[in-house]
Each structure stands twice: as C-alpha cells, then as structure tokens.
Write an enzyme that holds these catalytic residues in place. Structure first.
Site, PDB file in Angstrom:
ATOM      1  N   LYS A   1       0.820  -1.218   0.000  1.00 34.76           N
ATOM      2  CA  LYS A   1       0.000   0.000   0.000  1.00 34.76           C
ATOM      3  C   LYS A   1       0.850   1.262   0.000  1.00 34.76           C
ATOM      4  CE  LYS A   1      -4.480  -1.395   1.713  1.00 34.76           C
ATOM      5  NZ  LYS A   1      -5.594  -1.048   2.600  1.00 34.76           N
TER       6      LYS A   1
ATOM      7  N   LYS B   1     -11.088  -3.376  -4.013  1.00 38.70           N
ATOM      8  CA  LYS B   1     -11.886  -2.144  -4.102  1.00 38.70           C
ATOM      9  C   LYS B   1     -11.102  -1.035  -4.791  1.00 38.70           C
ATOM     10  CE  LYS B   1     -14.072  -2.940   0.399  1.00 38.70           C
ATOM     11  NZ  LYS B   1     -13.784  -2.805   1.818  1.00 38.70           N
TER      12      LYS B   1
ATOM     13  N   LYS C   1      -5.159  -9.494  -7.123  1.00 40.89           N
ATOM     14  CA  LYS C   1      -6.300  -9.735  -6.242  1.00 40.89           C
ATOM     15  C   LYS C   1      -7.480  -8.848  -6.647  1.00 40.89           C
ATOM     16  CE  LYS C   1      -6.197  -7.928  -2.168  1.00 40.89           C
ATOM     17  NZ  LYS C   1      -5.947  -7.480  -0.810  1.00 40.89           N
TER      18      LYS C   1
HETATM   19  P1  AMP Z   1     -11.229  -5.209   3.009  1.00 40.91           P
HETATM   20  O1  AMP Z   1     -12.108  -4.900   1.868  1.00 40.91           O
HETATM   21  O2  AMP Z   1      -9.774  -5.075   2.688  1.00 40.91           O
HETATM   22  O3  AMP Z   1     -11.620  -4.528   4.292  1.00 40.91           O
HETATM   23  O4  AMP Z   1     -11.420  -6.765   3.288  1.00 40.91           O
HETATM   24  C1  AMP Z   1     -12.510  -7.277   4.004  1.00 40.91           C
HETATM   25  C2  AMP Z   1     -12.456  -8.781   4.037  1.00 40.91           C
HETATM   26  O5  AMP Z   1     -12.589  -9.311   2.708  1.00 40.91           O
HETATM   27  C3  AMP Z   1     -11.153  -9.357   4.593  1.00 40.91           C
HETATM   28  O6  AMP Z   1     -11.441 -10.514   5.349  1.00 40.91           O
HETATM   29  C4  AMP Z   1     -10.384  -9.708   3.349  1.00 40.91           C
HETATM   30  O7  AMP Z   1      -9.461 -10.748   3.562  1.00 40.91           O
HETATM   31  C5  AMP Z   1     -11.496 -10.154   2.417  1.00 40.91           C
HETATM   32  N1  AMP Z   1     -11.113  -9.948   1.006  1.00 40.91           N
HETATM   33  C6  AMP Z   1     -10.841  -8.762   0.407  1.00 40.91           C
HETATM   34  N2  AMP Z   1     -10.517  -8.955  -0.888  1.00 40.91           N
HETATM   35  C7  AMP Z   1     -10.592 -10.300  -1.105  1.00 40.91           C
HETATM   36  C8  AMP Z   1     -10.378 -11.138  -2.247  1.00 40.91           C
HETATM   37  N3  AMP Z   1     -10.031 -10.626  -3.425  1.00 40.91           N
HETATM   38  N4  AMP Z   1     -10.557 -12.471  -2.098  1.00 40.91           N
HETATM   39  C9  AMP Z   1     -10.926 -13.016  -0.899  1.00 40.91           C
HETATM   40  N5  AMP Z   1     -11.128 -12.276   0.207  1.00 40.91           N
HETATM   41  C10 AMP Z   1     -10.975 -10.935   0.112  1.00 40.91           C
END
Ligand code: AMP
Ligand code: TRP
Length: 344
Positions: free
Chosen positions: A115, A210, A207
């Site tokens: 990041k 968002k 990956k």
């Molecule tokens: P975040 O959007 O970074 O707050 O992630 C929220 C949750 O979604 C966390 O448990 C992440 O590990 C999961 N997550 C985010 N992106 C992915 C992805 N591409 N594949 C699987 N899990 C994800």
C-alpha cells in the site's frame, strides 16, 4: 460468554464498493458462523482513515457496508453489528499494543509495503501501525476465531504474537490480579472455502480489490443482473478447455479463479465443479457461471439498495450494536488498565 460458545470477530473497511472477493472470502463465512458462534461484525471506519477519505463519502460507505452485512444475512439482533469508532476501547487498547508490538514485526508486513509503495516516507503512520489496531479489535473482545480472506493471514499472525507477548510481558501482574494466565486468547484465523483469494476478472495474477481502477475487474455486490453477466462474459480466460482435475488448473490463474468462484457460489469443491465441466470450453462454462452468480448476487444487491435507503434503520442498528459491543469491551479494557498499572 458461555464456555462452549466461541467468540468470532471480523471487520471490513468502508473504503469502496463491497465486491465478490469480500463476499466469498469473508461475508459468506461470517453468515455461516452465526449458527455456531457468538459473532461480532464491525465496520472498521478507523482503519479506513489510514488512507485519506472524503468525509462525506466515508459516512456513505459506513452505511453501505452495514447494508451489505445485513443483506447478506447477518442478523444484528442475534449477533453484533457496529462501527469501530463508536467503541473507544479499540483505540485505547491499540495504543497499548503500539507499545507491545516491535518495529521489526511491523516492518515485515507485506500489505504495508504494497500500500505504501515506493513513497513510504509519505505513508501515514496509521497505515504502518494498522495491524496493532486490528489486533486490538479482536482482543478487546477476547475473540477466539477470526474469519478473513487469505490476504489477512499475516496480520492475524501478528495479532497472535501480540497476544502472546502481552500475556508474557505482564504475566506477574495478570497473576497478581487473580486473572487467568492466558489473559488474551490466541485468536485462530478461519480462512475457509474454495475462494479465500478471489482474483481480478481482468488479470488472474492480481487480487480482486476495491482500489483497482477498472470496474470490469470486479463484481460489486451492488451490480445488477445485466452488469454481473456482462462482467463474467468479458472475464479474461485462456484458450484451453477446462481440465477434469484440479491439478490441471496449475499455471492457469484465470481458469482457477473462475472455477473457484463457481465452487464457492454453489457450495461445492473445485474438484466437484471440474467433474461437471471438465473438457468443456469457457463458452459453455461462462453462461452457467453467469446464471449462478446472478441467482446468488442479484437478490443481495437489490436488498442492499433497499436497506441503504433507510439510513435511520442503519444508524439504529449501529448504535444498538455499539452499545452491546461496549458492554463486552469495557470490563476487558478495565482489566487491561489494571494489568499495565494505570491508576483510575
Ligand atoms: P477489506 O475490503 O480489505 O476490508 O477486506 C474485508 C475482508 O474481505 C477481509 O477478510 C479480506 O481478507 C477479504 N477480502 C478482500 N478482498 C478479497 C479477495 N479478493 N478475495 C478473498 N477475500 C478478500
Ligand atoms: N484489516 C482487515 C482488512 O483490511 C479489516 C479488519 C480490521 C479486520 N480489523 C479486523 C479483520 C479484525 C478481522 C479482524 O480486510
């Protein structure tokens, strides 16, 4: 907490649209755990501030992630749904953890490196210490299980190290207070299912995220049926037919990703999906995947739009959840204050 009911905690940042990776890697598992565990699900707005957020957008995103939780089937009465900044014990414990965690531990965090990129001097100090706050989120409730996607594994290991170091550094004081030797439980990551790391639909080596600029790279939970189907139709693939066994997915990241998505959406293993589709072309597989994805995700999107319109309801859920979260966190934080030797 009754002895046989283990406590689950997890959080999602309100920094953009919820997508299929969040759903399959995290929220779908959050929903399933409600049957067997006492669950606390948190919109981690304090984590969002580690990168600058437009305040008006942040308010909207907090409401939207909450609507996402509810429309996927999280029950805010049986469990707890709230936003992090309403429970000040998170910040209070995070400070103590800033003093428990070591620079060397944080220096190893790959998410910070990704990041912050090349411009590390300009990253916020919050972005660097973010895993300490994440550990505080979990441990301020003495949560034992943490469902997350694969990308959070390293942060969970750090939370375990912090819990162990705290228990060890303050062992005498914990004993003197008459508290259990393992004051903080060592939290277990739950990284389960065939889609713990959903990849971009445009590039199987990245990956789904968002922050990826291309909308075509991800399916958002808010997408309507046509958009979902279009994104799957246009998803990158390779020219070969699908293999009959999982081994055949090696070195084929796009195929592996789409098969994993199909498996997770239909509650099957990848092997079962390949039994059905082995030898078939993507031209046959994709319409089936699109139909499946629409049938699972479109109702969620509709429900999200309906709930998101009702900000009074959402805010009532969050404030009720925050009150119940505080009732758990406050006595634990009180013990921590005595353990470290604060007065008052
Ligand atoms: P975040 O959007 O970074 O707050 O992630 C929220 C949750 O979604 C966390 O448990 C992440 O590990 C999961 N997550 C985010 N992106 C992915 C992805 N591409 N594949 C699987 N899990 C994800
Ligand atoms: N760091 C997690 C992410 O970016 C979100 C998060 C914050 C979290 N606190 C947590 C996840 C506590 C699990 C437990 O995805």
């Amino acid at each position: 907490m009754s002895a046989d009911l283990q406590r689950v905690f997890s959080g999602i940042q309100p920094t953009g649209d919820l997508h299929l990776g969040n759903y399959l890697g995290a929220i779908k598992n959050f929903v399933a755990l409600q049957k067997s565990h006492e669950c606390i699900y948190c919109v981690v707005d304090m984590h969002a501030l580690t990168e600058w957020q437009d305040p008006t957008e942040l308010v909207g995103n907090i409401r939207e992630v909450t609507a996402g939780f509810l429309s996927c089937g999280i029950d805010p009465k049986a469990h707890i749904v709230f936003n992090q900044s309403q429970v000040s014990q998170h910040a209070e414990l995070a400070w103590i953890f800033n003093c428990v965690a070591r620079m060397g531990w944080l220096n190893r965090m790959t998410q910070f490196k990704d990041k912050a990129g090349k411009n590390r001097e300009n990253a916020s100090t919050g972005l660097f210490t973010y895993p300490n706050l994440m550990a505080a989120d979990i441990l301020v409730y003495k949560a034992t299980h943490v469902p997350v996607g694969e990308d959070q594994k390293q942060h969970l290991e750090l939370a375990r190290d912090i819990a162990k170091k705290f228990n060890n550094d303050f062992a005498q004081s914990i004993k003197a207070q008459g508290l259990e030797e393992e004051f903080f439980p060592i939290p277990e990551p739950l990284i389960t299912g065939p889609a713990t790391r959903v990849m971009s639909l445009r590039d199987g080596s990245r990956k789904m995220s968002k922050s990826e600029p291309s909308e075509m790279s991800r399916i958002n939970l808010k997408d309507d049926a046509d958009t979902i189907a279009k994104k799957i139709r246009k998803a990158k693939t390779d020219p070969q037919a699908l293999p009959s066994e999982e081994k055949g997915l090696e070195g084929r990241p796009e195929a592996d990703n789409l098969v994993g998505i199909f498996a997770a959406l239909s509650d099957q293993s990848k092997a079962q999906v390949l039994k059905q589709f082995g030898g078939k072309q993507f031209s046959e597989f994709k319409p089936e995947l699109a139909e499946l994805a629409v049938s699972v995700l479109a109702p969620i999107g509709q429900e999200m739009a309906r709930i998101a319109d009702d900000s009074t309801y959402i805010e009532a859920v969050l404030s009720d959840g925050a009150e119940r979260a505080r009732a758990i966190a406050a006595p634990i934080m009180c013990d921590v204050r005595r353990i470290v030797g604060y007065i008052g």
